[in-house]
Design a protein around this motif. Structure first.
Motif, PDB file in Angstrom:
ATOM      1  N   TYR A  78       0.856  -1.276   0.116  1.00 26.04           N
ATOM      2  CA  TYR A  78      -0.085  -0.029   0.008  1.00 26.04           C
ATOM      3  C   TYR A  78       0.849   1.189  -0.014  1.00 26.04           C
ATOM      4  O   TYR A  78       2.029   1.397   0.627  1.00 26.04           O
TER       5      TYR A  78
ATOM      6  N   ALA B 297       1.130   5.108   0.932  1.00 26.44           N
ATOM      7  CA  ALA B 297       0.298   6.124   1.848  1.00 26.44           C
ATOM      8  C   ALA B 297       0.836   7.476   1.235  1.00 26.44           C
ATOM      9  O   ALA B 297       1.869   7.733   1.307  1.00 26.44           O
TER      10      ALA B 297
ATOM     11  N   SER C  41      -3.619   8.305   6.185  1.00 26.00           N
ATOM     12  CA  SER C  41      -3.941   7.097   5.475  1.00 26.00           C
ATOM     13  C   SER C  41      -2.813   6.082   5.714  1.00 26.00           C
ATOM     14  O   SER C  41      -3.396   4.732   5.879  1.00 26.00           O
TER      15      SER C  41
ATOM     16  N   ASP D  22      -4.353   4.545   9.010  1.00 20.11           N
ATOM     17  CA  ASP D  22      -5.515   3.914   9.071  1.00 20.11           C
ATOM     18  C   ASP D  22      -5.020   2.398   8.182  1.00 20.11           C
ATOM     19  O   ASP D  22      -5.765   1.167   8.731  1.00 20.11           O
ATOM     20  N   PHE D  23      -4.043   2.419   7.584  1.00 17.97           N
ATOM     21  CA  PHE D  23      -3.594   1.006   7.122  1.00 17.97           C
ATOM     22  C   PHE D  23      -3.113   0.209   7.970  1.00 17.97           C
ATOM     23  O   PHE D  23      -3.299  -0.872   8.207  1.00 17.97           O
TER      24      PHE D  23
ATOM     25  N   LYS E 248      -4.595  -3.316   9.729  1.00 21.87           N
ATOM     26  CA  LYS E 248      -3.854  -4.602   9.755  1.00 21.87           C
ATOM     27  C   LYS E 248      -3.874  -5.200  11.040  1.00 21.87           C
ATOM     28  O   LYS E 248      -3.848  -6.348  11.514  1.00 21.87           O
TER      29      LYS E 248
END
Length: 307
Positions: A175, A177, A182, A185-186, A190
């Protein structure tokens, strides 16, 4: 009444931010999502100041880019490595990659911890999300930051976007960011709120010298996310989880007496890696062979699930 309270809070926050760098909205968001995780300096360095608007604050000095190309070849994202004794081609030098079997106390390594010269910082999430981040809209991105399409900056930014758009390899969850929010959030999606984050702690950066691995190597965990800072007009972090990966804190002592605690990532299974990956050429091994380790650069972060 609720609206007035929100307005008062917003004004108070603005006053605090104007007079101090102690807290910014992104940090407040961090505290709300990861209340038990201290904010690391490696990320705090990307918060102030955050230039917003059509202004290019992104640059790499020509000599720095040439140096990285000479040391690392085409793969310079990790930003930390070993240097050749007499500037020989990369194939003749020990580099950022080393074998897992060499992660032992007493082992000597000639290391240079490169501090990134890219002054890019995080943008607020709303600003970052308003700017395209796609190869299909690359001309629009360059126009936003007033960057010429023929410049080195444009070439670097295009490569970063392409890396983020490339499909994950087998066993990888990736991902990119484009804001601190963000990124949070990731990680929270997880690992939840039980998270530890760390990075290199180095007394001497940008100095070539020999380091010795000391006693006290500590394995931090196998359920981890590694985030590398990409080269871009603003802070973009390439984050990924790779199957069968261990992370360590490794104490080091330099020849000049300075100390470091390096974040070391070891990939126990390389069978899914591209056969022409530079690590294989450097170490003279093949995919699926011995485990391969590398030291992270100073602006990378390691996230560990503690639950």
């Amino acid at each position: 009444m609720e609206f007035h309270l929100l307005l008062i809070f917003a004004l108070f926050t603005a006053i605090v931010l104007k007079g101090s760098h102690a807290s910014v909205p992104a940090e407040l968001y961090w505290q709300s999502m990861l209340p038990n995780t201290p904010f690391p300096k490696a990320l705090k360095d990307f918060l102030h100041p955050a230039d917003i608007g059509k202004k290019n604050t992104f640059s790499f000095p020509e000599d720095y880019m040439s140096y990285c190309a000479e040391i690392y070849g085409k793969e310079v994202n990790y930003g930390v490595g070993y240097w050749p004794d007499n500037r020989k081609p990369i194939s003749n030098a020990t580099t950022v990659y080393f074998l897992y079997q060499d992660l032992l106390p007493g082992k000597n390594m000639r290391i240079i911890f490169l501090k990134s010269t890219n002054g890019s910082n995080f943008l607020p999430r709303k600003i970052a999300e308003s700017i395209p981040f796609s190869s299909n809209k690359f001309p629009e991105i360059l126009n936003y930051f007033s960057i010429k399409s023929t410049s080195k900056e444009a070439q670097i930014m295009k490569q970063t976007i392409e890396e983020c758009e490339t499909p994950s390899m087998r066993g990888e969850d990736k991902y990119c960011a484009t804001s601190l929010e963000s990124l949070v959030d990731f990680v929270a999606a997880k690992f939840g709120q039980n998270v530890q984050v760390f990075s290199n702690e180095v007394e001497e950066e940008n100095k070539k010298q020999e380091y010795t691995i000391l006693q006290g190597i500590k394995m931090m965990g196998e359920n981890n996310i590694i985030c590398h800072k990409e080269r871009y007009a603003y802070a973009v972090l390439y984050c990924h989880r790779i199957k069968d990966t261990k992370v360590y804190k490794v104490p080091l002592m330099a020849a000049d007496g300075s100390k470091a605690e390096a974040a070391v990532v070891c990939h126990m299974d390389t069978s899914a890696w591209h056969p022409h990956h530079s690590a294989f050429q450097i170490l003279n091994v093949k995919p699926g062979g011995p485990a391969i380790c590398h030291i992270l650069n100073s602006d990378a972060t390691v996230w560990i699930s503690t639950s």
